[in-house]
Design a protein around this motif. Structure first.
Motif, mmCIF file in Angstrom:
data_model
loop_
_atom_site.group_PDB
_atom_site.id
_atom_site.type_symbol
_atom_site.label_atom_id
_atom_site.label_comp_id
_atom_site.label_asym_id
_atom_site.label_seq_id
_atom_site.Cartn_x
_atom_site.Cartn_y
_atom_site.Cartn_z
ATOM 1 N N LYS A 219 0.736 -1.246 -0.057
ATOM 2 C CA LYS A 219 -0.095 -0.022 0.040
ATOM 3 C C LYS A 219 0.717 1.056 0.123
ATOM 4 C CE LYS A 219 -3.803 -2.259 2.372
ATOM 5 N NZ LYS A 219 -4.639 -2.365 3.709
ATOM 6 N N MET A 220 2.062 1.127 0.393
ATOM 7 C CA MET A 220 3.048 2.451 0.267
ATOM 8 C C MET A 220 3.108 2.826 -1.081
ATOM 9 S SD MET A 220 5.980 0.981 3.157
ATOM 10 C CE MET A 220 7.026 1.944 2.415
ATOM 11 N N LYS A 221 3.118 4.035 -1.320
ATOM 12 C CA LYS A 221 3.538 4.762 -2.515
ATOM 13 C C LYS A 221 4.753 5.723 -2.616
ATOM 14 C CE LYS A 221 -0.603 3.326 -4.090
ATOM 15 N NZ LYS A 221 -0.767 1.868 -4.078
ATOM 16 N N GLY A 222 5.281 5.800 -3.750
ATOM 17 C CA GLY A 222 6.513 6.603 -3.757
ATOM 18 C C GLY A 222 7.870 5.729 -4.069
ATOM 19 N N HIS A 223 7.780 4.533 -3.712
ATOM 20 C CA HIS A 223 9.184 3.993 -4.163
ATOM 21 C C HIS A 223 9.223 3.390 -5.525
ATOM 22 C CE1 HIS A 223 6.516 0.746 -2.755
ATOM 23 N NE2 HIS A 223 6.981 -0.224 -3.435
ATOM 24 N N THR A 224 10.393 3.162 -6.216
ATOM 25 C CA THR A 224 10.765 3.045 -7.549
ATOM 26 C C THR A 224 10.718 1.410 -7.706
ATOM 27 O OG1 THR A 224 12.664 3.412 -7.553
ATOM 28 C CG2 THR A 224 11.345 5.080 -8.193
ATOM 29 N N LYS A 225 10.937 0.705 -6.575
ATOM 30 C CA LYS A 225 11.139 -0.634 -6.725
ATOM 31 C C LYS A 225 11.285 -1.387 -5.154
ATOM 32 C CE LYS A 225 15.166 -3.744 -8.456
ATOM 33 N NZ LYS A 225 16.312 -3.551 -8.950
ATOM 34 N N LEU A 226 11.030 -2.573 -5.160
ATOM 35 C CA LEU A 226 10.981 -3.155 -3.759
ATOM 36 C C LEU A 226 11.290 -4.458 -4.208
ATOM 37 C CD1 LEU A 226 10.151 -3.904 -1.031
ATOM 38 C CD2 LEU A 226 7.893 -4.272 -1.722
ATOM 39 N N GLU A 227 12.757 -5.073 -3.631
ATOM 40 C CA GLU A 227 12.953 -6.343 -3.564
ATOM 41 C C GLU A 227 13.147 -6.883 -2.287
ATOM 42 O OE1 GLU A 227 16.171 -6.139 -7.212
ATOM 43 O OE2 GLU A 227 16.891 -5.893 -5.188
ATOM 44 N N VAL A 228 12.719 -8.187 -2.297
ATOM 45 C CA VAL A 228 12.601 -8.974 -0.928
ATOM 46 C C VAL A 228 13.602 -10.208 -1.103
ATOM 47 C CG1 VAL A 228 10.373 -8.167 0.101
ATOM 48 C CG2 VAL A 228 10.652 -10.042 -1.294
ATOM 49 N N THR A 229 14.486 -10.536 -0.173
ATOM 50 C CA THR A 229 15.304 -11.614 -0.317
ATOM 51 C C THR A 229 15.220 -12.557 0.889
ATOM 52 O OG1 THR A 229 16.793 -10.533 -1.585
ATOM 53 C CG2 THR A 229 17.765 -12.353 -0.437
ATOM 54 N N ARG B 20 16.199 -12.523 6.382
ATOM 55 C CA ARG B 20 15.433 -11.857 5.130
ATOM 56 C C ARG B 20 16.023 -10.683 5.011
ATOM 57 N NH1 ARG B 20 11.530 -13.021 1.736
ATOM 58 N NH2 ARG B 20 10.187 -14.966 2.211
ATOM 59 N N MET B 21 15.683 -9.991 3.565
ATOM 60 C CA MET B 21 16.094 -8.436 3.734
ATOM 61 C C MET B 21 15.000 -7.938 2.549
ATOM 62 S SD MET B 21 19.716 -6.953 1.781
ATOM 63 C CE MET B 21 19.355 -8.187 0.130
ATOM 64 N N ALA B 22 14.677 -6.971 3.049
ATOM 65 C CA ALA B 22 13.871 -6.097 2.293
ATOM 66 C C ALA B 22 14.495 -4.820 1.708
ATOM 67 C CB ALA B 22 12.509 -5.590 2.861
ATOM 68 N N GLU B 23 14.509 -4.434 0.476
ATOM 69 C CA GLU B 23 14.983 -3.060 -0.063
ATOM 70 C C GLU B 23 13.943 -2.580 -0.860
ATOM 71 O OE1 GLU B 23 19.564 -4.048 -1.399
ATOM 72 O OE2 GLU B 23 18.245 -5.428 -2.098
ATOM 73 N N PHE B 24 13.845 -1.295 -0.631
ATOM 74 C CA PHE B 24 13.083 -0.070 -1.003
ATOM 75 C C PHE B 24 13.892 0.949 -1.675
ATOM 76 C CE2 PHE B 24 10.390 -1.922 2.300
ATOM 77 C CZ PHE B 24 9.030 -2.077 1.586
ATOM 78 N N TRP B 25 13.666 1.140 -3.116
ATOM 79 C CA TRP B 25 14.419 2.055 -3.740
ATOM 80 C C TRP B 25 13.566 3.382 -3.984
ATOM 81 C CZ3 TRP B 25 19.030 0.335 -6.640
ATOM 82 C CH2 TRP B 25 19.450 -0.726 -6.410
ATOM 83 N N PHE B 26 14.068 4.617 -3.767
ATOM 84 C CA PHE B 26 13.479 5.886 -4.170
ATOM 85 C C PHE B 26 14.173 6.827 -4.947
ATOM 86 C CE2 PHE B 26 12.356 4.140 0.270
ATOM 87 C CZ PHE B 26 11.025 4.431 0.419
ATOM 88 N N SER B 27 13.627 7.609 -5.572
ATOM 89 C CA SER B 27 14.477 8.553 -6.454
ATOM 90 C C SER B 27 15.129 9.394 -5.847
ATOM 91 C CB SER B 27 13.205 9.306 -7.338
ATOM 92 O OG SER B 27 12.351 10.016 -6.463
ATOM 93 N N GLY B 28 14.992 9.757 -4.466
ATOM 94 C CA GLY B 28 15.905 10.685 -3.991
ATOM 95 C C GLY B 28 15.003 10.689 -2.328
ATOM 96 N N PRO B 29 15.939 11.550 -1.487
ATOM 97 C CA PRO B 29 15.690 11.482 -0.126
ATOM 98 C C PRO B 29 14.459 12.036 0.075
ATOM 99 C CG PRO B 29 17.483 12.846 -0.513
ATOM 100 C CD PRO B 29 17.204 11.911 -1.910
ATOM 101 N N GLU B 30 13.663 13.093 -0.461
ATOM 102 C CA GLU B 30 12.534 13.725 -0.381
ATOM 103 C C GLU B 30 11.397 12.617 -0.454
ATOM 104 O OE1 GLU B 30 14.771 14.816 -2.700
ATOM 105 O OE2 GLU B 30 15.520 16.435 -1.406
ATOM 106 N N ALA B 31 11.434 11.636 -1.464
ATOM 107 C CA ALA B 31 10.513 10.723 -1.681
ATOM 108 C C ALA B 31 10.423 9.775 -0.597
ATOM 109 C CB ALA B 31 10.868 10.061 -3.224
#
Length: 101
Positions: free
Chosen positions: A31-41, A56-67
């Motif tokens: 439901k979170m909006k604003g990340h460009t990519k989500l990867e789970v391992t 486990r690991m989860a990685e959220f990618w964002f366009s910048g700190p504001e996002a």
């Protein structure tokens, strides 16, 4: 590009962790909006074949700190963060860094 990484320690009960993580926690994260990519391992082993340092690991990618700040500060982001205590019995380490390409 900014990446937020969550490293999950080994849970007390892996089956209970997986049930909650897959069916509840990730539904909240979706439901979170604003990340460009989500990867789970899910780690299978350490490089030497032994037990991995993390479960486990989860990685959220964002366009910048504001996002990242907007997403994590949103009601959905706050709900995901608050949910960690409900299943991460092995602890969770959060890291934030700039992606260098």
């Amino acid at each position: 590009m900014i990446k937020t990484k969550v490293l999950y320690g080994h849970p007390n009960d892996a089956a209970a962790f997986e049930e909650y993580y897959v069916n509840t926690h990730m539904a909240k994260a979706a439901k979170m909006k604003g990340h460009t990519k989500l990867e789970v391992t899910k780690f299978t082993s350490a490089p030497d074949g032994g037990k991995p340092a993390y479960y486990r690991m989860a990685e959220f990618w964002f366009s910048g700190p504001e996002a990242m700040q907007a997403t994590m500060g949103s009601p959905e982001g706050q709900a995901v963060a608050a949910d960690l205590v409900n299943f991460a019995t092995g602890g969770a380490t959060l890291l934030v860094g700039s992606v260098e390409e």
